[in-house]
Design a protein around this motif. Structure first.
Motif, mmCIF file in Angstrom:
data_model
loop_
_atom_site.group_PDB
_atom_site.id
_atom_site.type_symbol
_atom_site.label_atom_id
_atom_site.label_comp_id
_atom_site.label_asym_id
_atom_site.label_seq_id
_atom_site.Cartn_x
_atom_site.Cartn_y
_atom_site.Cartn_z
ATOM 1 N N ARG A 31 13.351 10.967 -16.564
ATOM 2 C CA ARG A 31 14.617 10.295 -16.292
ATOM 3 C C ARG A 31 14.704 8.941 -16.999
ATOM 4 O O ARG A 31 15.789 8.515 -17.392
ATOM 5 N N VAL A 32 13.587 8.278 -17.157
ATOM 6 C CA VAL A 32 13.593 6.987 -17.842
ATOM 7 C C VAL A 32 14.108 7.158 -19.266
ATOM 8 O O VAL A 32 14.976 6.416 -19.732
ATOM 9 N N GLN A 33 13.587 8.153 -19.974
ATOM 10 C CA GLN A 33 14.040 8.385 -21.338
ATOM 11 C C GLN A 33 15.496 8.833 -21.378
ATOM 12 O O GLN A 33 16.216 8.547 -22.332
ATOM 13 N N ALA A 34 15.955 9.520 -20.317
ATOM 14 C CA ALA A 34 17.360 9.920 -20.247
ATOM 15 C C ALA A 34 18.262 8.694 -20.133
ATOM 16 O O ALA A 34 19.336 8.639 -20.741
ATOM 17 N N VAL A 35 17.821 7.692 -19.368
ATOM 18 C CA VAL A 35 18.591 6.454 -19.250
ATOM 19 C C VAL A 35 18.661 5.749 -20.599
ATOM 20 O O VAL A 35 19.723 5.289 -21.042
ATOM 21 N N ILE A 36 17.518 5.654 -21.276
ATOM 22 C CA ILE A 36 17.494 5.027 -22.602
ATOM 23 C C ILE A 36 18.443 5.763 -23.551
ATOM 24 O O ILE A 36 19.233 5.151 -24.272
ATOM 25 N N ALA A 37 18.383 7.090 -23.534
ATOM 26 C CA ALA A 37 19.232 7.893 -24.420
ATOM 27 C C ALA A 37 20.705 7.713 -24.096
ATOM 28 O O ALA A 37 21.558 7.746 -24.994
ATOM 29 N N ALA A 38 21.034 7.512 -22.826
ATOM 30 C CA ALA A 38 22.435 7.305 -22.433
ATOM 31 C C ALA A 38 23.000 6.053 -23.094
ATOM 32 O O ALA A 38 24.169 6.025 -23.515
ATOM 33 N N ARG A 68 0.819 -1.215 0.000
ATOM 34 C CA ARG A 68 0.000 0.000 0.000
ATOM 35 C C ARG A 68 0.858 1.274 0.000
ATOM 36 O O ARG A 68 0.660 2.179 -0.816
ATOM 37 N N ASP A 69 1.804 1.350 0.920
ATOM 38 C CA ASP A 69 2.621 2.561 1.035
ATOM 39 C C ASP A 69 3.453 2.808 -0.220
ATOM 40 O O ASP A 69 3.656 3.960 -0.632
ATOM 41 N N ASP A 70 3.946 1.722 -0.828
ATOM 42 C CA ASP A 70 4.753 1.875 -2.036
ATOM 43 C C ASP A 70 3.906 2.344 -3.217
ATOM 44 O O ASP A 70 4.381 3.100 -4.075
ATOM 45 N N LEU A 71 2.655 1.902 -3.264
ATOM 46 C CA LEU A 71 1.743 2.355 -4.314
ATOM 47 C C LEU A 71 1.513 3.857 -4.217
ATOM 48 O O LEU A 71 1.634 4.588 -5.206
ATOM 49 N N VAL A 72 1.206 4.306 -3.022
ATOM 50 C CA VAL A 72 0.942 5.731 -2.814
ATOM 51 C C VAL A 72 2.190 6.554 -3.112
ATOM 52 O O VAL A 72 2.133 7.598 -3.766
ATOM 53 N N HIS A 73 3.339 6.065 -2.636
ATOM 54 C CA HIS A 73 4.607 6.764 -2.885
ATOM 55 C C HIS A 73 4.879 6.869 -4.382
ATOM 56 O O HIS A 73 5.293 7.929 -4.872
ATOM 57 N N ALA A 74 4.643 5.785 -5.103
ATOM 58 C CA ALA A 74 4.900 5.776 -6.540
ATOM 59 C C ALA A 74 4.062 6.830 -7.262
ATOM 60 O O ALA A 74 4.569 7.554 -8.127
ATOM 61 N N VAL A 75 2.801 6.918 -6.918
ATOM 62 C CA VAL A 75 1.918 7.898 -7.548
ATOM 63 C C VAL A 75 2.414 9.319 -7.264
ATOM 64 O O VAL A 75 2.458 10.170 -8.168
ATOM 65 N N ARG A 76 2.808 9.569 -6.044
ATOM 66 C CA ARG A 76 3.282 10.918 -5.689
ATOM 67 C C ARG A 76 4.599 11.238 -6.394
ATOM 68 O O ARG A 76 4.805 12.367 -6.860
ATOM 69 N N VAL A 77 5.500 10.264 -6.476
ATOM 70 C CA VAL A 77 6.795 10.471 -7.123
ATOM 71 C C VAL A 77 6.618 10.794 -8.601
ATOM 72 O O VAL A 77 7.190 11.752 -9.123
ATOM 73 N N GLY A 137 7.000 14.474 -11.234
ATOM 74 C CA GLY A 137 7.887 14.591 -12.384
ATOM 75 C C GLY A 137 9.069 13.650 -12.374
ATOM 76 O O GLY A 137 9.893 13.663 -13.296
ATOM 77 N N ASP A 138 9.201 12.830 -11.339
ATOM 78 C CA ASP A 138 10.277 11.852 -11.291
ATOM 79 C C ASP A 138 9.814 10.550 -11.915
ATOM 80 O O ASP A 138 8.694 10.428 -12.389
ATOM 81 N N SER A 139 10.695 9.554 -11.900
ATOM 82 C CA SER A 139 10.354 8.263 -12.480
ATOM 83 C C SER A 139 10.732 7.144 -11.531
ATOM 84 O O SER A 139 11.507 7.337 -10.601
ATOM 85 N N LEU A 140 10.137 5.991 -11.768
ATOM 86 C CA LEU A 140 10.409 4.814 -10.950
ATOM 87 C C LEU A 140 11.294 3.877 -11.762
ATOM 88 O O LEU A 140 10.806 3.091 -12.570
ATOM 89 N N LEU A 141 12.586 3.995 -11.565
ATOM 90 C CA LEU A 141 13.518 3.171 -12.316
ATOM 91 C C LEU A 141 14.458 2.494 -11.328
ATOM 92 O O LEU A 141 15.514 3.008 -10.989
#
Length: 221
Positions: free
Chosen positions: A201-208, A108-117, A121-125
């Protein structure tokens, strides 16, 4: 500011559980729920949520195609819902514009955290996701690479920040490596995204990886 969320999953119990958890959180409003990909796209266009939780496997239109349409037509940020054994979908989902992944048995807590993150504007990578990306590039799964010359618009410090992003480092770890503040790292990351026209950030990793800035097997160099 209230975070508006759309939950899309063809499993009614899973969808209802996520809706119940998120609707109970302060500052989060579930504006719609969908049971298939076509409906999810329509709901995203109609309600313009901040975050879309999108199951990878859905009838009609799968989650990857739905993510591609939603990210291309709206400013919604997408979190893919997945289960173990679906790593083969990972790169396609990231390329479609997804900002991260959650397992369906997420706490539960990780779900809520993920939505807020993701809403911020951040990403879950996670490191495990980065490892899968590396494997994809080793096996030649990446297509239509970003040209190396595109990196010429970056300063030396921005390029180094992007390289460390590609290695899977967090802002705190990048700050330690560069001996700067986390605020400075955030500024560098924002500049990288803006200059290269990347969504997150996800697309930045792909571009790297696409540009060869990070080479699989030599992340520490």
């Amino acid at each position: 500011m209230t975070i508006r969320v759309l939950v899309a999953d063809d499993q009614e119990l899973v969808r209802a559980g996520f809706v119940m958890i998120l609707a109970a959180q302060p500052g989060i409003e579930v504006v719609a729920e969908s049971g298939d990909g076509f409906d999810a796209v329509g709901a995203a266009r109609a309600h313009r949520p901040d975050v879309v939780l999108l199951d990878i496997r859905m009838p009609g239109m799968d989650g990857i195609e739905a993510a591609r349409v939603i990210c291309g037509a709206t400013d919604c940020r997408v979190i893919m819902l997945t289960t173990w054994g679906q790593d083969d979908y990972l790169f396609d989902a990231l390329a479609a514009g997804a900002s991260g992944f959650l397992l369906k048995d997420v706490r539960r807590d990780d779900l809520v955290h993920a939505v807020r993150v993701v809403a911020a504007g951040d990403s879950l990578l996670a490191p495990s996701v980065t490892r899968t990306l590396i494997a994809a590039f080793i096996s030649g799964a990446a297509a239509a690479p970003l040209r190396r010359e595109r990196l010429d618009v970056l300063t030396a410090r921005e390029r180094e920040t992007m390289r460390l992003l590609g290695a899977g480092l967090s802002n705190a770890e990048i700050a330690a490596a560069l001996v700067v503040s986390e605020h400075t790292v955030k500024t560098h990351v924002s500049n990288v995204l803006a200059k290269l026209g990347l969504r997150d950030r996800v697309q930045a990793v792909i571009a790297a990886y696409e540009t060869g800035l990070v080479v699989p097997g030599r992340l520490g160099t």
